[in-house]
Motif scaffolding. Structure first.
Motif: not given
Length: 111
Positions: A13-23, A27-40
């Motif tokens: 649950e904590a990882e999912r919430l972190t990834l969702e907030s990054w996505a 202010s998140t770098a777009q590369g990181l946001a895309v990678r977070a969306r992929i993992v989600l």
């Protein structure tokens, strides 16, 4: 749509919430946001081709993120050092130049 040959990506649950907030965060770098969306998208049971098509990413990118994330968790989303010529200037030299530029007036200078 699910592929039983793929290693399942299980998110706490904590990882999912972190990834969702990054996505979602602007202010998140777009590369990181895309990678977070992929993992989600991976726990949904979609194969790499479906994830890539839905997110506009390459299949190899999805494959790489799917295999790296379970082993290294959030560190898997960070950019890795790129190959190339090694740096010729150290962090200390960069700091020294910045301090000299911002805090000292050159001889005969007016800035």
């Amino acid at each position: 749509m699910g592929d039983t040959r793929l290693e399942p990506v299980v998110l706490s649950e904590a990882e999912r919430l972190t990834l969702e907030s990054w996505a979602k965060r602007r202010s998140t770098a777009q590369g990181l946001a895309v990678r977070a969306r992929i993992v989600l998208a991976c726990p949904n049971g979609w194969n790499n081709t479906v994830v890539a098509a839905r997110l506009g990413a390459g299949r190899d990118t999805v494959r790489r993120r799917r295999t790296r994330f379970p082993a290294r968790q959030p560190d898997a989303l960070a950019d890795e050092p790129q190959p190339g010529v090694p740096r010729t200037i150290t962090d200390a030299q960069v700091k020294k130049a910045a301090v000299r530029t911002l805090q000292q007036t050159p001889q005969g200078g007016t800035h």
